[in-house]
Design a protein around this motif. Sequence first.
Motif, PDB file in Angstrom:
ATOM      1  N   MET A 132      -1.704   0.556  -4.908  1.00 29.16           N
ATOM      2  CA  MET A 132      -0.876   1.764  -5.050  1.00 29.16           C
ATOM      3  C   MET A 132      -1.222   2.389  -6.398  1.00 29.16           C
ATOM      4  O   MET A 132      -0.443   2.397  -7.335  1.00 29.16           O
ATOM      5  CB  MET A 132       0.609   1.414  -4.967  1.00 29.16           C
ATOM      6  CG  MET A 132       1.041   0.938  -3.597  1.00 29.16           C
ATOM      7  SD  MET A 132       2.812   0.622  -3.497  1.00 29.16           S
ATOM      8  CE  MET A 132       3.463   2.297  -3.551  1.00 29.16           C
ATOM      9  N   ASN A 133      -2.432   2.945  -6.477  1.00 25.00           N
ATOM     10  CA  ASN A 133      -2.981   3.369  -7.757  1.00 25.00           C
ATOM     11  C   ASN A 133      -3.426   4.832  -7.790  1.00 25.00           C
ATOM     12  O   ASN A 133      -4.363   5.180  -8.480  1.00 25.00           O
ATOM     13  CB  ASN A 133      -4.167   2.468  -8.119  1.00 25.00           C
ATOM     14  CG  ASN A 133      -5.280   2.581  -7.091  1.00 25.00           C
ATOM     15  OD1 ASN A 133      -5.179   3.313  -6.116  1.00 25.00           O
ATOM     16  ND2 ASN A 133      -6.348   1.849  -7.310  1.00 25.00           N
ATOM     17  N   HIS A 134      -2.724   5.663  -7.058  1.00 26.02           N
ATOM     18  CA  HIS A 134      -3.160   7.050  -6.919  1.00 26.02           C
ATOM     19  C   HIS A 134      -2.333   8.027  -7.746  1.00 26.02           C
ATOM     20  O   HIS A 134      -1.132   7.851  -7.901  1.00 26.02           O
ATOM     21  CB  HIS A 134      -3.099   7.472  -5.450  1.00 26.02           C
ATOM     22  CG  HIS A 134      -3.921   6.596  -4.572  1.00 26.02           C
ATOM     23  ND1 HIS A 134      -3.383   5.528  -3.873  1.00 26.02           N
ATOM     24  CD2 HIS A 134      -5.241   6.596  -4.302  1.00 26.02           C
ATOM     25  CE1 HIS A 134      -4.338   4.919  -3.205  1.00 26.02           C
ATOM     26  NE2 HIS A 134      -5.482   5.546  -3.450  1.00 26.02           N
ATOM     27  N   VAL A 135      -3.017   9.054  -8.225  1.00 24.56           N
ATOM     28  CA  VAL A 135      -2.337  10.210  -8.792  1.00 24.56           C
ATOM     29  C   VAL A 135      -2.009  11.081  -7.585  1.00 24.56           C
ATOM     30  O   VAL A 135      -2.904  11.547  -6.883  1.00 24.56           O
ATOM     31  CB  VAL A 135      -3.234  10.959  -9.795  1.00 24.56           C
ATOM     32  CG1 VAL A 135      -2.550  12.221 -10.298  1.00 24.56           C
ATOM     33  CG2 VAL A 135      -3.614  10.045 -10.957  1.00 24.56           C
ATOM     34  N   LEU A 136      -0.736  11.277  -7.291  1.00 21.28           N
ATOM     35  CA  LEU A 136      -0.317  11.954  -6.061  1.00 21.28           C
ATOM     36  C   LEU A 136      -0.270  13.466  -6.180  1.00 21.28           C
ATOM     37  O   LEU A 136      -0.657  14.178  -5.261  1.00 21.28           O
ATOM     38  CB  LEU A 136       1.056  11.430  -5.618  1.00 21.28           C
ATOM     39  CG  LEU A 136       1.121   9.931  -5.336  1.00 21.28           C
ATOM     40  CD1 LEU A 136       2.547   9.517  -5.017  1.00 21.28           C
ATOM     41  CD2 LEU A 136       0.174   9.562  -4.203  1.00 21.28           C
ATOM     42  N   SER A 137       0.242  13.961  -7.298  1.00 26.80           N
ATOM     43  CA  SER A 137       0.317  15.414  -7.462  1.00 26.80           C
ATOM     44  C   SER A 137       0.411  15.758  -8.934  1.00 26.80           C
ATOM     45  O   SER A 137       0.760  14.927  -9.767  1.00 26.80           O
ATOM     46  CB  SER A 137       1.524  15.978  -6.706  1.00 26.80           C
ATOM     47  OG  SER A 137       2.734  15.506  -7.274  1.00 26.80           O
ATOM     48  N   PHE A 138       0.092  17.013  -9.207  1.00 24.00           N
ATOM     49  CA  PHE A 138       0.127  17.511 -10.575  1.00 24.00           C
ATOM     50  C   PHE A 138       0.745  18.902 -10.549  1.00 24.00           C
ATOM     51  O   PHE A 138       0.325  19.766  -9.785  1.00 24.00           O
ATOM     52  CB  PHE A 138      -1.306  17.554 -11.126  1.00 24.00           C
ATOM     53  CG  PHE A 138      -1.385  18.084 -12.520  1.00 24.00           C
ATOM     54  CD1 PHE A 138      -0.892  17.346 -13.589  1.00 24.00           C
ATOM     55  CD2 PHE A 138      -1.951  19.316 -12.774  1.00 24.00           C
ATOM     56  CE1 PHE A 138      -0.953  17.841 -14.871  1.00 24.00           C
ATOM     57  CE2 PHE A 138      -2.005  19.809 -14.051  1.00 24.00           C
ATOM     58  CZ  PHE A 138      -1.507  19.065 -15.109  1.00 24.00           C
ATOM     59  N   ASP A 139       1.745  19.119 -11.357  1.00 23.55           N
ATOM     60  CA  ASP A 139       2.416  20.416 -11.450  1.00 23.55           C
ATOM     61  C   ASP A 139       2.125  21.006 -12.827  1.00 23.55           C
ATOM     62  O   ASP A 139       2.752  20.647 -13.815  1.00 23.55           O
ATOM     63  CB  ASP A 139       3.924  20.229 -11.243  1.00 23.55           C
ATOM     64  CG  ASP A 139       4.701  21.535 -11.277  1.00 23.55           C
ATOM     65  OD1 ASP A 139       4.182  22.546 -11.795  1.00 23.55           O
ATOM     66  OD2 ASP A 139       5.844  21.534 -10.784  1.00 23.55           O
ATOM     67  N   ARG A 140       1.151  21.895 -12.860  1.00 23.53           N
ATOM     68  CA  ARG A 140       0.706  22.497 -14.126  1.00 23.53           C
ATOM     69  C   ARG A 140       1.832  23.278 -14.789  1.00 23.53           C
ATOM     70  O   ARG A 140       2.003  23.222 -16.007  1.00 23.53           O
ATOM     71  CB  ARG A 140      -0.496  23.408 -13.864  1.00 23.53           C
ATOM     72  CG  ARG A 140      -1.023  24.091 -15.088  1.00 23.53           C
ATOM     73  CD  ARG A 140      -1.924  23.108 -15.832  1.00 23.53           C
ATOM     74  NE  ARG A 140      -2.727  23.778 -16.806  1.00 23.53           N
ATOM     75  CZ  ARG A 140      -2.603  23.579 -18.110  1.00 23.53           C
ATOM     76  NH1 ARG A 140      -1.714  22.756 -18.581  1.00 23.53           N
ATOM     77  NH2 ARG A 140      -3.399  24.186 -18.954  1.00 23.53           N
ATOM     78  N   VAL A 169       2.732   9.827  -9.873  1.00 27.34           N
ATOM     79  CA  VAL A 169       1.778   8.741  -9.705  1.00 27.34           C
ATOM     80  C   VAL A 169       2.427   7.578  -8.972  1.00 27.34           C
ATOM     81  O   VAL A 169       3.647   7.462  -8.930  1.00 27.34           O
ATOM     82  CB  VAL A 169       1.242   8.247 -11.065  1.00 27.34           C
ATOM     83  CG1 VAL A 169       0.511   9.353 -11.807  1.00 27.34           C
ATOM     84  CG2 VAL A 169       2.341   7.662 -11.920  1.00 27.34           C
ATOM     85  N   GLU A 170       1.595   6.730  -8.392  1.00 28.70           N
ATOM     86  CA  GLU A 170       2.066   5.479  -7.825  1.00 28.70           C
ATOM     87  C   GLU A 170       2.162   4.438  -8.941  1.00 28.70           C
ATOM     88  O   GLU A 170       1.547   4.611 -10.011  1.00 28.70           O
ATOM     89  CB  GLU A 170       1.116   5.010  -6.721  1.00 28.70           C
ATOM     90  CG  GLU A 170       1.147   5.899  -5.499  1.00 28.70           C
ATOM     91  CD  GLU A 170       0.177   5.465  -4.423  1.00 28.70           C
ATOM     92  OE1 GLU A 170       0.519   5.646  -3.246  1.00 28.70           O
ATOM     93  OE2 GLU A 170      -0.920   4.947  -4.741  1.00 28.70           O
ATOM     94  N   PRO A 171       2.907   3.341  -8.718  1.00 29.64           N
ATOM     95  CA  PRO A 171       3.153   2.394  -9.808  1.00 29.64           C
ATOM     96  C   PRO A 171       1.924   1.658 -10.330  1.00 29.64           C
ATOM     97  O   PRO A 171       1.943   1.167 -11.451  1.00 29.64           O
ATOM     98  CB  PRO A 171       4.165   1.401  -9.218  1.00 29.64           C
ATOM     99  CG  PRO A 171       4.077   1.580  -7.754  1.00 29.64           C
ATOM    100  CD  PRO A 171       3.627   2.982  -7.504  1.00 29.64           C
ATOM    101  N   GLU A 193       0.816  -1.218   0.000  1.00 26.82           N
ATOM    102  CA  GLU A 193       0.000   0.000   0.000  1.00 26.82           C
ATOM    103  C   GLU A 193       0.847   1.263   0.000  1.00 26.82           C
ATOM    104  O   GLU A 193       0.319   2.345  -0.239  1.00 26.82           O
ATOM    105  CB  GLU A 193      -0.925   0.019   1.224  1.00 26.82           C
ATOM    106  CG  GLU A 193      -2.000  -1.026   1.166  1.00 26.82           C
ATOM    107  CD  GLU A 193      -2.936  -0.969   2.357  1.00 26.82           C
ATOM    108  OE1 GLU A 193      -4.135  -1.218   2.155  1.00 26.82           O
ATOM    109  OE2 GLU A 193      -2.474  -0.709   3.491  1.00 26.82           O
ATOM    110  N   ASN A 194       2.147   1.120   0.275  1.00 30.04           N
ATOM    111  CA  ASN A 194       2.986   2.313   0.366  1.00 30.04           C
ATOM    112  C   ASN A 194       4.454   1.937   0.168  1.00 30.04           C
ATOM    113  O   ASN A 194       4.807   0.764   0.067  1.00 30.04           O
ATOM    114  CB  ASN A 194       2.776   3.017   1.715  1.00 30.04           C
ATOM    115  CG  ASN A 194       2.982   2.073   2.873  1.00 30.04           C
ATOM    116  OD1 ASN A 194       4.019   1.414   2.988  1.00 30.04           O
ATOM    117  ND2 ASN A 194       1.994   1.979   3.754  1.00 30.04           N
ATOM    118  N   LEU A 195       5.287   2.957   0.138  1.00 31.29           N
ATOM    119  CA  LEU A 195       6.709   2.762  -0.086  1.00 31.29           C
ATOM    120  C   LEU A 195       7.370   1.954   1.034  1.00 31.29           C
ATOM    121  O   LEU A 195       8.258   1.144   0.770  1.00 31.29           O
ATOM    122  CB  LEU A 195       7.386   4.127  -0.233  1.00 31.29           C
ATOM    123  CG  LEU A 195       8.762   4.161  -0.867  1.00 31.29           C
ATOM    124  CD1 LEU A 195       8.803   3.454  -2.207  1.00 31.29           C
ATOM    125  CD2 LEU A 195       9.224   5.596  -1.007  1.00 31.29           C
TER     126      LEU A 195
END
Length: 183
Positions: A99-107, A114-116, A53-55
């Motif tokens: 581990m399927n989340h989009v973690l951040s976005f830098d416009r 993203v997670e793997p 679930e995490n690193l």
Amino acid sequence: MNERVKKELENRFGERARFDRNERLVYSRDVGNLPDVVEMMLDNLADAVVQPENLDDLVFLAKLATREGLPVVPRGAATSGYGGSVPAKAGVVVAFRRMNHVLSFDRGNLTVTVEPGVIWANLEKALKPEGLALRLYPTSAPAPPSAAGSPRAARASALTNSVSSLTTSSRSSWSPRPARSGR
């Protein structure tokens, strides 16, 4: 895999560590069929299937696998059909579906973290409100035929042009660290 290692996996992952034969069979295949001659050379029934679930879970698993000499096979959705997520010699299949989340976005930099286990369709959905789209699709992605896996798309959207960095570990440290930038 011995009972001590199974117990360590159960203690860490609980129900996210699976050892029953049917589950291991499912996770020891992808959508393709390997030629019989290749199948005969492989011992490809996984010993275990683990869903981190995490690193921290991944670092634990990497240390355990190194100590015990266990092969580790990463697995996304296993839709490629080329055997990339199929164990060649038993070991542990690491199913990244949790581990399927989009973690951040830098416009500003047009980057996304993203997670793997992120699914391409979900990533595309996260980018759409920003007026953006993926530049690279695997051949298994539900994308327009003109984008997915075509030679033109491969030349225009090489992976090295789409990945700016990766977080990796090495056997000497097993601590996560950014890899060299691809851009």
